[in-house]
Design an enzyme around this catalytic site. Structure first.
Site, PDB file in Angstrom:
ATOM      1  N   ASP A  87      47.097  27.886  31.665  1.00  0.00           N
ATOM      2  CA  ASP A  87      46.806  28.969  32.604  1.00  0.00           C
ATOM      3  C   ASP A  87      45.403  29.468  32.275  1.00  0.00           C
ATOM      4  O   ASP A  87      44.865  29.207  31.187  1.00  0.00           O
ATOM      5  CB  ASP A  87      47.858  30.086  32.531  1.00  0.00           C
ATOM      6  CG  ASP A  87      47.837  30.956  33.803  1.00  0.00           C
ATOM      7  OD1 ASP A  87      46.839  30.908  34.558  1.00  0.00           O
ATOM      8  OD2 ASP A  87      48.813  31.686  34.043  1.00  0.00           O
TER       9      ASP A  87
HETATM   10  C1  NOJ Z   1      46.301  33.002  36.547  1.00  0.00           C
HETATM   11  C2  NOJ Z   1      47.653  32.806  37.168  1.00  0.00           C
HETATM   12  O1  NOJ Z   1      48.651  33.139  36.239  1.00  0.00           O
HETATM   13  C3  NOJ Z   1      47.861  31.388  37.672  1.00  0.00           C
HETATM   14  O2  NOJ Z   1      49.100  31.336  38.356  1.00  0.00           O
HETATM   15  C4  NOJ Z   1      46.734  30.971  38.555  1.00  0.00           C
HETATM   16  O3  NOJ Z   1      46.959  29.663  39.038  1.00  0.00           O
HETATM   17  C5  NOJ Z   1      45.439  31.061  37.779  1.00  0.00           C
HETATM   18  N1  NOJ Z   1      45.224  32.438  37.335  1.00  0.00           N
HETATM   19  C6  NOJ Z   1      44.234  30.621  38.594  1.00  0.00           C
HETATM   20  O4  NOJ Z   1      43.956  31.549  39.575  1.00  0.00           O
END
Ligand code: NOJ
Length: 735
Positions: free
Chosen positions: A247
């Site tokens: 993530d």
């Molecule tokens: C953080 C989020 O938790 C995730 O779901 C997302 O894909 C990424 N940011 C990228 O935006």
């Protein structure tokens, strides 16, 4: 009870899509041509906002490998114009329609591919949704793992059929927004397997190309550097051969994350791009030179990344990225096709009718109608006025955060009701604020009043009206209990429409005798208003059912947002499993939903192999392959005994034998193990058939660390909800 029947439906999840062996053969051939720097480029993001997509890697010209484009998200493509804003995952779930869930995946994947996106950052099964307050539950499907698993698999297969790599996220136990980047979690092994891992096993079985590890810690290690979660469970036990992506900013080390199974770092830096925040790239190269990370690990990472790319055929004629997330000037092609049709169908079929006294609905040419509440109209500043939908002004059709898309347009309820009212000669009175006095004034003299109320939530980097992602309460926002009370005090035929990210407490509203109907419309995307009119006026009978429980009191759920550590002490008992075990009467149970018609259930037939034999055997995508093989079918006949054409969602629940051999704790009273939606004309009957897989009758035996089919008597019920049980049967496993 023991008659035989020919299986009628084959559950699509019995097959899987991506040909990993062929993809690995191509990846291996390409690997030999790469320099060390090229390998490092493939696994390392170029930095936040340093490329057109929310995530971008380095490229390798010699093999035609592009700067890989990774983009959110689960209900539509984020940060781009001219895309479809589909109903959220939770609404896809409330259709209980596997075909529609699949079609939504196909459409999402098609839009992604047309935009040149290589990895589509969805679907979501973590959060699973054990805490009803959890800010991002709506991005996923249902707190029931079986349901979430089916929805994950169908979405993934749909997306990947369109040619984009899906990304199952967030792995694992990221159940709340509060302190998500520091939260330490742990969970007993049985709960891990039977709840949180379960939908990811379906995702892997469906051939998902990538998995995103989550922000939180697991047993003191970061999820993106957890040997137990990544190497052992995901890659070992589930046999996942694709790419583990961090993530955004969830990586915290160079060598440990590499050695424990991370395969790609995103976005490559932290959000402020300070030089010290890059863990891979050059630093990973150094760690290999010093021997901290074996070269074979880097090669394995690259192979996995390349396999996903080859496996989805992205090495041939893949469209380029012609837009930029961070400089959105409306660039990029129009990729919507006719997807508004599927968006509307899902929105319509996701609507759950909770209450309908005296057949108040459908509306038939009403003389006059009051439309009350700001949720009835589009935010006057525009549907996209708030970045990442981080406000609750005007009609609520998605939550907020990274799991959002730009609305190409938004049909709010009033937009769709107005033309219908003109056609019907209905006088409209409106009050498009949440002010109770204004609402009552509008509704005083009309035949019916429709009151629109909301509850919103999202990702924790945006705080909306004091809610930092997670919801502070399960009450309607803007004191809308008062609004409903004020309207219902003056209008004898009040109908409440709820646009909400998840359950809200309805007791105050239900206490108003003049509230004759409640329509649960969820967060329905760009076609929300049209879909609502389809159902309110009887063009289509409502056929959605709740994919979660609506409680009488928030405390009844037994789970809540925690400060810094979550040991998942509620175990298996989340949502209806908890209500059943604790004998708490829900307000509207899991699986509940009314129709304009009526259905009877008859002729339960079990056609099962009750001697499934010894254990699991070889592992393939998703775990021991035998778990995914069918042990037979259970079927039932459904008859539409009402006056209108309508669809019914029949549900199969199983009760495991009372003594699971290890005797470790209680067994859920019943667990969802099948569902089927069937459309029937008045008077028509049809047969629904549920495939039972070996895993559907297994439990995780923690001492032997294996899936076991327990011996003894299994209970079977087929019903219209988790508490409206129509047909009961049993079978026993003795060998
Ligand atoms: C953080 C989020 O938790 C995730 O779901 C997302 O894909 C990424 N940011 C990228 O935006």
């Amino acid at each position: 009870m023991w008659q035989r029947v020919v299986p009628l439906l084959a559950l699509a999840t019995l097959s899987q899509a991506l040909d990993w062996d062929a993809a690995y053969a191509k990846a291996n051939a390409a690997l030999t041509k790469l320099t060390q720097d090229e390998k490092l480029a493939i696994v390392t993001g170029v930095g936040w906002t340093k490329g057109p997509c929310v995530g971008n890697t380095g490229s390798v010209n010699s093999i035609g490998y592009p700067s890989l484009c990774l983009q959110d998200g689960p209900l539509g493509i984020r940060f781009v114009e001219k895309v479809t804003a589909f109903p959220a995952g939770v609404n896809a779930a409330s259709t209980w329609d596997v075909d529609l869930i699949h079609e939504r995946g196909v459409a999402l994947g098609a839009e992604s591919k047309a935009l040149g996106i290589n990895v589509h950052l969805g679907p979501v099964a973590g959060a699973l949704g054990k805490i009803p307050f959890g800010g991002r539950n709506w991005e996923g499907f249902s707190p029931d793992p079986y349901f979430a698993g089916i929805a994950m698999a169908e979405t993934i297969k749909g997306m990947q059929e369109s040619g984009v790599q899906a990304c199952a996220k967030h792995f694992l136990l990221n159940e709340q927004e509060k302190n998500r980047e520091t939260m330490d979690t742990s969970v007993d092994d049985r709960t891990l397997h039977e709840l949180y891992l379960w939908p990811f096993a379906d995702a892997v079985h469906a051939g998902v190309a990538t998995v995103m590890c989550s922000y939180n810690k697991f047993k003191t290690f970061w999820a993106c550097e957890s040997e137990e979660l990544l190497n052992h469970t995901l890659k070992g036990e589930l046999g996942f051969r694709g790419t583990v992506i961090s993530d955004w900013n969830a990586q915290h080390s160079t060598a440990l994350s590499a050695n424990t199974g991370l395969d790609m770092t995103m976005p490559g830096t932290d959000f402020n791009n300070p030089p010290g925040s890059v863990y891979w790239g050059v630093k990973l190269g150094q760690a290999i030179t010093t021997g901290e990370v074996p070269q074979s690990r880097l090669d394995d990472m690259v192979r996995r990344n390349l396999a996903g790319w080859y496996g989805l055929g992205q090495d041939k004629n893949y469209p380029p990225v012609t837009w930029n997330s961070f400089n959105n000037t409306g660039g990029g092609p129009n990729v919507q096709g006719d997807h508004k049709r599927i968006a509307r169908t899902i929105a319509r079929d996701s609507i759950v009718l909770l209450k309908n006294i005296n057949n108040t609905l459908p509306l038939i040419k009403p003389k006059s109608l009051a439309i009350v509440g700001q949720d009835a109209i589009v935010n006057p500043a525009g549907a996209n006025a708030c970045a990442d939908r981080g406000c609750n002004i005007g009609h609520l059709a998605m939550g907020w955060g990274s799991g959002t898309a730009q609305f190409p347009y938004l049909i709010a309820p009033l937009d769709a009701i107005r033309p219908q009212a003109i056609a019907d000669n209905t006088t409209l009175a409106t009050s498009t604020s949440d002010d109770p006095d204004a609402g009552a004034n509008a509704a005083r003299d009309t035949e019916f009043a429709l009151v629109f109320i909301t509850s919103d939530s999202g990702e924790g980097y945006i705080t909306v009206e004091g809610n930092q992602g997670d919801r502070l309460t399960l009450d309607p926002w803007h004191d809308c209990n008062d609004l409903v009370e004020a309207v219902a005090a003056v209008n004898k035929k009040t109908i409440v429409v709820v646009n909400s990210v998840g359950p809200i407490i309805l007791e105050t509203i239900l206490a108003q005798p003049n509230v004759l109907a409640i329509v649960w419309a969820g967060i329905a995307g760009q076609e929300s208003g049209n879909a609502l009119v389809d159902v309110l006026y009887g063009g289509t009978s409502p056929s959605g059912k709740l994919p979660y429980t609506i409680a009488r009191r928030a405390a009844d759920y037994g789970t809540t947002i925690l400060p810094g550590t979550d040991t998942f002490d509620e175990g298996l008992f989340v949502d209806y499993r908890h209500f059943d075990k604790a004998a708490i009467e829900p307000r509207y149970e899991f699986g509940f939903g009314l129709s304009y018609s009526k259905f009877t259930y008859s002729t339960l037939i079990l056609d099962l192999d009750t001697t499934p034999g010894p254990a699991p055997g070889p592992t393939g995508p998703g775990g021991p392959l035998s778990l995914f093989s069918s042990i037979g079918h259970i079927s039932a006949t459904i008859t539409n005994t009402g006056r209108v054409a309508a669809a019914e969602v029949a549900q199969l629940y199983i009760t495991l034998p009372a003594s699971t051999s290890a005797g470790e704790g209680d067994i859920p009273v019943r667990q969802l193990r099948g569902f089927a939606k069937i459309s029937l004309a008045p008077g028509e009957s049809g047969v629904v058939s549920f495939v039972l897989r070996r895993r559907d009758v297994s439990y995780w035996e923690a001492t032997s660390m294996e899936w076991v089919v327990p011996r003894g008597v299994f209970g079977v019920v087929v019903g219209a909800s988790s508490r409206d049980l129509r047909l009961e049967g049993r079978f026993s496993v003795d060998a």
